[in-house]
Design an enzyme around this catalytic site. Sequence first.
Site, short mmCIF file in Angstrom:
data_model
loop_
_atom_site.label_atom_id
_atom_site.label_comp_id
_atom_site.label_asym_id
_atom_site.label_seq_id
_atom_site.Cartn_x
_atom_site.Cartn_y
_atom_site.Cartn_z
N HIS A 69 0.74 -1.44 0.10
CA HIS A 69 -0.10 -0.03 -0.09
C HIS A 69 0.73 1.20 -0.01
CE1 HIS A 69 -2.89 3.01 1.06
NE2 HIS A 69 -2.19 3.40 2.27
N HIS B 118 -10.17 10.85 4.40
CA HIS B 118 -9.97 12.30 5.22
C HIS B 118 -11.38 13.18 4.89
CE1 HIS B 118 -5.56 11.58 4.54
NE2 HIS B 118 -5.73 11.72 5.94
N1 GLN Z 1 -1.87 -0.19 7.26
C1 GLN Z 1 -1.78 1.10 7.69
C2 GLN Z 1 -2.89 1.75 8.31
O1 GLN Z 1 -4.22 1.38 7.67
C3 GLN Z 1 -1.31 2.01 6.47
C4 GLN Z 1 -0.99 3.66 6.72
C5 GLN Z 1 -0.53 4.43 5.78
O2 GLN Z 1 -0.52 4.07 4.70
N2 GLN Z 1 0.16 5.40 6.33
O3 GLN Z 1 -2.92 2.51 8.99
ZN ZN Z 2 -2.16 5.10 3.36
#
Ligand code: GLN
Ligand code: ZN
Length: 751
Positions: A636, A689
Amino acid sequence: MTVISHILGYPRIGDKRQTKFALEKYWKGKQDKASTLEQIQAVFNSNINEQIDADLSLITTGDFAHYDLVLTLATALGVVPKRFAGAADLDTFDRQFYFARGRDNTGKFADTAAWQMTKWFDTNYHYLVPELAADESFANLDFEQIIKQVVDTKEILAKRGVNKPIKVVLVGPVSFLYLSSSELEDKTAHLDKLIPAYSKLLGQLGELGVEYAQLDEPILSLDLDGKWQQAFERAYSTLQRIPPKLIVASYFDTLGNNINTACNLPVAGIHIDITRAKQPKQYVQQVIDQLPTHKILSVGVVDGRSVWTTDQAAVAEILAEAYGKLADRLWVGSGSSLLHLPVDLAHETVPEQLQGKLAFAKQKLGEVAICAKLATGEIAPDANAVALDLSLALDGAKVRAGQFASRYAAQQAKLNLPLFPTTTIGSFPQTVEIRKARAAWNKGDLSDADYQTAMQEEIKRSIDEQEKLGIDVFVHGEAERTDMVEYFAQYMDGFWVSANGWVQSYGTRCVRPPIVVGNISRPKAMTVAWIKYAQSLTDKPMKGMLTGPVTILNWSFAPSDTKTRDILRLQIAEAINQEVGDLQDAGIHIVQIDEPAFREGLPLKQADQAHYWNQAVNAFKHSCSIAHESTQIHTHMCYSSFHDCLEHISAMDADVITIETARSGLQLLDAFKGNGYANAIGPGVYDIHSPRTPSSENMQVVIDEAIKYVPKERLWVNPDCGLKTRNWEETVSALANMIAMTKKVREQYSN
Ligand code: GLN
Ligand code: ZN
């Protein structure tokens, strides 16, 4: 003769995060402006007093931004983007917060989109991007906040009966434009109107008796083209000179191909940062050779981004030689602003093996003063050099078996997921109960067993909610983690986590980066028990959740030299790889390895970038090299500019990437098409957000667009980041819309 000592800037959050707490109370309407300003003023005063106490030759001021230094300057220069119409009526204090937060504290103006935030060079500090109109006039000048700092500094000096010259820090005009966004294609065209505004400001500072202005031009560390190099000449040849005398400051890297431009600017002197130079001694020589003989050279020897003490012997050698050539034209300083460091080590219980080896911002003030004396030979260097034990050998990075197509088929055979599988990014709301339980546990008021039960309750709640929503791939919710890097650092050998080592990330948000103290390894499993518990509650596949090696290293304090970082990154990768193995053995078939900071460590100079990408990609691949073909690896990424590094994201070869697209518009998907991204992708269908619940229709726009570039069999549906900052109500209603949308697109695109 003495050598002038100074710093380039200082943290403004306060040693106990006073500024953060004061501002947040103000924004919440829990205290008025006067008491807020009073609390912040105390931090400002102590910043000035600490410089005096450390006996620095110059007192640096003007850098005390209430939110961000670029924002302060833009506000002072009268920049008001159109959607903030009327905001010019707010005072400087409130106006900058309206820009930064999109919310007007006084209640006069409606909410609107905040200014965009971007990483400050290769740091984890975010600045606000000024938005310049084509006809930006820089006419409604408002220097009050900068002037006040000078007046207050003078007052403190007078009160203490100290007579020291004052230096004011400003973002330089060329970097200001480079870092802004503009309606004009050629941003340098703004110089004609911008320079008179700077001249006015400098004139006022001069009248106040300010002796020096430090104009920060960190873009001098980038590979600049001819247009920007000329912009420097143009800007500085028309800028009002004397008084104050101008010092143009570069930092974070060497001047590279801008050395000639920088040395020949019509200013009193320049500052160079040698803490990140591969050959610092040669670098100083090179600059001295090019610098006209009347100019000041400020050499930054105390690393503004390292928590380790300065190697006095190495610095003494370089400075003594420079002093021989420059005499009193030599200044000694911090490499960059100390903004990127925790404030005061005095608040820490430092483990024995680290005692005497660490220095936070306050301690670095003393170091700068010492280094100035090393230059003249007034004192001899202390043998204090710190070396990390990095003996843990790894024989290179490994790569997992199998090609994406066969892996994805094997995974699908096992997981049997529907078209457009739905999932979330990892965290669920960090509720008041979670924070309470953790605080009590940390204090010793809650036993390990009770803490475990409390977290398991939260996990259970997450599972129930996902069950009700009908999500396909579950997460456990990360209740047990305060921070995605700190959590892992706590369980790995080779890290030290401070108690109060907060550093400003943006606005009032602070992070506490762990400190690398030696070989990194994983003594035992870090996440398996939580994930196994979560999996025991459901038949849906559970996604194990880890932070990747590149992000863990980038968000920690570690030595800056490339070789050391390459070793450490791989050590972390091996620890994560072992965790993947344990998760897999525990029956977890999907593991996500987050890399939101993947791009952040990218070196500023192009010549160094290929090496970084190669190492970063290899470390990520190593971190899942143990995965079976049928174990699905996700990654991610979010809130960074990925357009220029898609080929490297592709090279990571994760089976699925969930990525933020809502903020960067949908152009990212377009870029993926151009690059032919071959693996599966979950474009974030909504911005986590967003204050209101985003509609299904809005979310579908993302899928309708993505499907033009990515075959439906490789598309996932998910929010654009973790949900820990939302509450449960918002989370459930947004996810319900996401599931409804998914049902619709499944029907629409099923044949
Ligand atoms: N796995 C993390 C979360 O969901 C990813 C946070 C991020 O991308 N900064 O909080
Ligand atoms: Zn993130």
